[in-house]
Design an enzyme around this catalytic site. Structure first.
Site, PDB file in Angstrom:
ATOM      1  N   CYS A   4       0.839  -1.198   0.000  1.00 39.94           N
ATOM      2  CA  CYS A   4       0.000   0.000   0.000  1.00 39.94           C
ATOM      3  C   CYS A   4       0.878   1.254   0.000  1.00 39.94           C
ATOM      4  O   CYS A   4       1.772   1.397   0.835  1.00 39.94           O
ATOM      5  CB  CYS A   4      -0.908  -0.025   1.226  1.00 39.94           C
ATOM      6  SG  CYS A   4      -1.677   1.556   1.600  1.00 39.94           S
ATOM      7  N   HIS A  46      -3.300   0.545   8.788  1.00 45.48           N
ATOM      8  CA  HIS A  46      -3.968   0.375   7.493  1.00 45.48           C
ATOM      9  C   HIS A  46      -5.439   0.016   7.678  1.00 45.48           C
ATOM     10  O   HIS A  46      -5.780  -0.997   8.274  1.00 45.48           O
ATOM     11  CB  HIS A  46      -3.287  -0.693   6.632  1.00 45.48           C
ATOM     12  CG  HIS A  46      -3.955  -0.800   5.295  1.00 45.48           C
ATOM     13  ND1 HIS A  46      -3.512  -0.119   4.186  1.00 45.48           N
ATOM     14  CD2 HIS A  46      -5.090  -1.444   4.916  1.00 45.48           C
ATOM     15  CE1 HIS A  46      -4.337  -0.353   3.179  1.00 45.48           C
ATOM     16  NE2 HIS A  46      -5.307  -1.158   3.603  1.00 45.48           N
ATOM     17  N   GLY A  93     -14.260   7.790  -6.792  1.00 46.93           N
ATOM     18  CA  GLY A  93     -12.929   7.895  -7.408  1.00 46.93           C
ATOM     19  C   GLY A  93     -11.799   7.628  -6.439  1.00 46.93           C
ATOM     20  O   GLY A  93     -10.681   8.131  -6.625  1.00 46.93           O
ATOM     21  N   HIS A 100      -8.068   7.844   3.993  1.00 49.38           N
ATOM     22  CA  HIS A 100      -7.406   9.143   4.059  1.00 49.38           C
ATOM     23  C   HIS A 100      -8.420  10.251   3.901  1.00 49.38           C
ATOM     24  O   HIS A 100      -9.490  10.049   3.329  1.00 49.38           O
ATOM     25  CB  HIS A 100      -6.308   9.262   2.989  1.00 49.38           C
ATOM     26  CG  HIS A 100      -6.792   9.061   1.586  1.00 49.38           C
ATOM     27  ND1 HIS A 100      -6.990   7.813   1.051  1.00 49.38           N
ATOM     28  CD2 HIS A 100      -7.139   9.937   0.614  1.00 49.38           C
ATOM     29  CE1 HIS A 100      -7.414   7.926  -0.196  1.00 49.38           C
ATOM     30  NE2 HIS A 100      -7.536   9.218  -0.484  1.00 49.38           N
TER      31      HIS A 100
HETATM   32  P1  AMP Z   1      -8.127   9.454  -3.612  1.00 50.10           P
HETATM   33  O1  AMP Z   1      -8.353   9.660  -5.082  1.00 50.10           O
HETATM   34  O2  AMP Z   1      -9.165  10.076  -2.730  1.00 50.10           O
HETATM   35  O3  AMP Z   1      -7.865   7.995  -3.283  1.00 50.10           O
HETATM   36  O4  AMP Z   1      -6.824  10.276  -3.267  1.00 50.10           O
HETATM   37  C1  AMP Z   1      -5.539   9.799  -3.379  1.00 50.10           C
HETATM   38  C2  AMP Z   1      -4.654  11.020  -3.396  1.00 50.10           C
HETATM   39  O5  AMP Z   1      -3.347  10.616  -3.077  1.00 50.10           O
HETATM   40  C3  AMP Z   1      -4.598  11.750  -4.736  1.00 50.10           C
HETATM   41  O6  AMP Z   1      -5.022  13.106  -4.566  1.00 50.10           O
HETATM   42  C4  AMP Z   1      -3.117  11.657  -5.133  1.00 50.10           C
HETATM   43  O7  AMP Z   1      -2.650  12.836  -5.741  1.00 50.10           O
HETATM   44  C5  AMP Z   1      -2.448  11.426  -3.784  1.00 50.10           C
HETATM   45  N1  AMP Z   1      -1.187  10.708  -3.852  1.00 50.10           N
HETATM   46  C6  AMP Z   1      -0.915   9.560  -4.525  1.00 50.10           C
HETATM   47  N2  AMP Z   1       0.369   9.199  -4.342  1.00 50.10           N
HETATM   48  C7  AMP Z   1       0.922  10.135  -3.537  1.00 50.10           C
HETATM   49  C8  AMP Z   1       2.221  10.333  -2.991  1.00 50.10           C
HETATM   50  N3  AMP Z   1       3.233   9.470  -3.231  1.00 50.10           N
HETATM   51  N4  AMP Z   1       2.438  11.420  -2.205  1.00 50.10           N
HETATM   52  C9  AMP Z   1       1.446  12.292  -1.973  1.00 50.10           C
HETATM   53  N5  AMP Z   1       0.185  12.152  -2.435  1.00 50.10           N
HETATM   54  C10 AMP Z   1      -0.070  11.106  -3.221  1.00 50.10           C
HETATM   55 ZN    ZN Z   2      -1.979   1.203   3.871  1.00 43.81          ZN
END
Ligand code: AMP
Ligand code: ZN
Length: 114
Positions: A4, A46, A93, A100
């Site tokens: 993850c 997690h 989405g 988070h």
């Molecule tokens: P969600 O679409 O709600 O699952 O949000 C996931 C978020 O994580 C998106 O806004 C991505 O830009 C962000 N994200 C993915 N990988 C990383 C990373 N390595 N560091 C910071 N943010 C990330």
């Molecule tokens: Zn995780």
């Protein structure tokens, strides 16, 4: 270690721009921001999403909200206002399957931003 991506960030495997952290929660900058302030708030354990919360683990949500408040203050948007969002599942989405919360602000947002 879990594959993850957020667990790997929490574990220090993948770098992140961390702005606040405590025993249970980490807050870091979203890699692809949609607002002047766009932070990701994650519990250190997690949990897939809100759908996986139960009476045993739901306390992390309060920890995340207290961290949101702290992070808003650190980012200087506590007075101007902000929005906290959690995407759950396909229609919302959700792209990372680790619970988070997006904290967005620093600009008037109208009805929708995410
Ligand atoms: P969600 O679409 O709600 O699952 O949000 C996931 C978020 O994580 C998106 O806004 C991505 O830009 C962000 N994200 C993915 N990988 C990383 C990373 N390595 N560091 C910071 N943010 C990330
Ligand atoms: Zn995780």
């Amino acid at each position: 270690m879990s594959g993850c991506i957020f667990c790997r960030i929490i574990g220090g495997d993948i770098p992140s721009d961390t702005i606040y952290e405590n025993e249970t929660v980490k807050v870091f900058k979203d890699i692809s921001p949609v607002a002047p302030v766009h932070l990701i708030i994650v519990p250190k354990i997690h949990i897939d999403s809100i759908e996986s919360l139960n009476e045993q683990n739901a306390g992390v949500v309060a920890d995340c909200m207290l961290a949101a408040k702290k992070a808003a203050e650190i980012s200087g948007i506590d007075k101007s206002g902000y929005r906290v969002i959690s995407n759950v599942g396909e229609d919302a989405g959700q792209s990372v399957e680790h619970l988070h919360f997006h904290l967005v602000g620093g600009i008037p947002m109208g009805e929708r931003i995410l």
